[in-house]
Design a protein around this motif. Structure first.
Motif, PDB file in Angstrom:
ATOM      1  N   ASP A  95       2.829   1.690  -9.097  1.00  0.00           N
ATOM      2  CA  ASP A  95       2.976   0.662  -8.069  1.00  0.00           C
ATOM      3  C   ASP A  95       4.120   0.995  -7.106  1.00  0.00           C
ATOM      4  OD1 ASP A  95       2.020  -1.787  -6.993  1.00  0.00           O
ATOM      5  OD2 ASP A  95       3.731  -2.852  -7.861  1.00  0.00           O
ATOM      6  N   ASN A  98       3.881  -0.013  -3.231  1.00  0.00           N
ATOM      7  CA  ASN A  98       4.051  -1.442  -2.968  1.00  0.00           C
ATOM      8  C   ASN A  98       5.508  -1.875  -3.110  1.00  0.00           C
ATOM      9  OD1 ASN A  98       1.346  -1.937  -2.394  1.00  0.00           O
ATOM     10  ND2 ASN A  98       0.827  -2.269  -4.549  1.00  0.00           N
ATOM     11  N   LYS A 102       7.796  -3.303  -0.084  1.00  0.00           N
ATOM     12  CA  LYS A 102       8.469  -4.592  -0.252  1.00  0.00           C
ATOM     13  C   LYS A 102       9.947  -4.466   0.113  1.00  0.00           C
ATOM     14  CE  LYS A 102       9.345  -8.257  -3.653  1.00  0.00           C
ATOM     15  NZ  LYS A 102       9.127  -8.693  -5.071  1.00  0.00           N
TER      16      LYS A 102
END
Length: 205
Positions: A95, A98, A102
């Motif tokens: 991940d 992402n 962010k």
């Protein structure tokens, strides 16, 4: 295309905004079709980011007199260390993208990030890749030495391994290794000549 590089740490103060606009306007006037590389964009003042946002959004850059300059021929690249800690600590996290995106949103507005066609992540080199980098940097140095002094140089594998091991830096990339190559080969040759005399052109080292 010509590449024009900006170190954005020079434009982190509010007082630097006018200078940035003047320098950018001059470059766009002289080189409207070029690659514009903005390094460490996270260091730039928000006014500078806003100016670049309008440039990417409209394809127009406004100079200090608010006159529009053609900017649709500019190919824009930006680098940032934002998210670097996440990448260094979790390079194999499925991940990862992402999480980095962010983190980018905490430093840049969504509208600014949305102007980019792509966001690329650069992971730390593996041991094998550091060896490849060492070989590439040494060959580059040997090529310069050959063109300047006509010396034919060969480097032992042990030297390449030394450079690959002690020049590696997950945080700072290729620069420490470039300095080690210069120190090992460039300064090494200089010290040899100081002790034993000049090396004639055409020599094999």
């Amino acid at each position: 295309m010509k590449t024009i590089t900006f170190d954005m740490t020079a434009y982190k103060e509010p007082s630097s905004f006018k200078t940035f606009v003047e320098v950018m306007a001059r470059n766009l006037t002289n080189a409207p079709f070029a690659v514009y590389l903005f390094e460490e964009i996270d260091k730039a003042h928000t006014a500078v980011l806003d100016q670049l946002y309008f440039m990417m959004d409209e394809g127009i850059f406004y100079d200090t007199h608010q006159r529009p300059l053609f900017a649709r021929g500019a190919f824009i690249l930006m680098t940032t260390n934002a998210g670097a800690e996440i990448i260094l600590n979790n390079p194999d996290d499925p991940d990862l993208r992402n999480k980095v995106l962010k983190d980018l949103r905490t430093k840049f507005r969504d509208s600014f990030l949305n102007r980019f066609d792509a966001v690329s992540l650069f992971k730390p080199f593996t041991t094998s890749e550091f060896r490849q980098l060492a070989a590439a940097l040494v060959n580059k140095k040997l090529g310069r030495i050959k063109s300047f002094y006509d010396w034919s140089m060969t480097v032992e594998n042990a030297v390449l391994e030394y450079i690959a091991v002690y020049g590696r830096s997950a945080e700072y990339g290729a620069r420490p290794m470039e300095r080690l190559v210069e120190g090992t080969l460039g300064i090494g040759i200089a010290e040899f000549q100081l002790e034993y005399g000049p090396i004639p052109g055409g020599s094999s080292i």
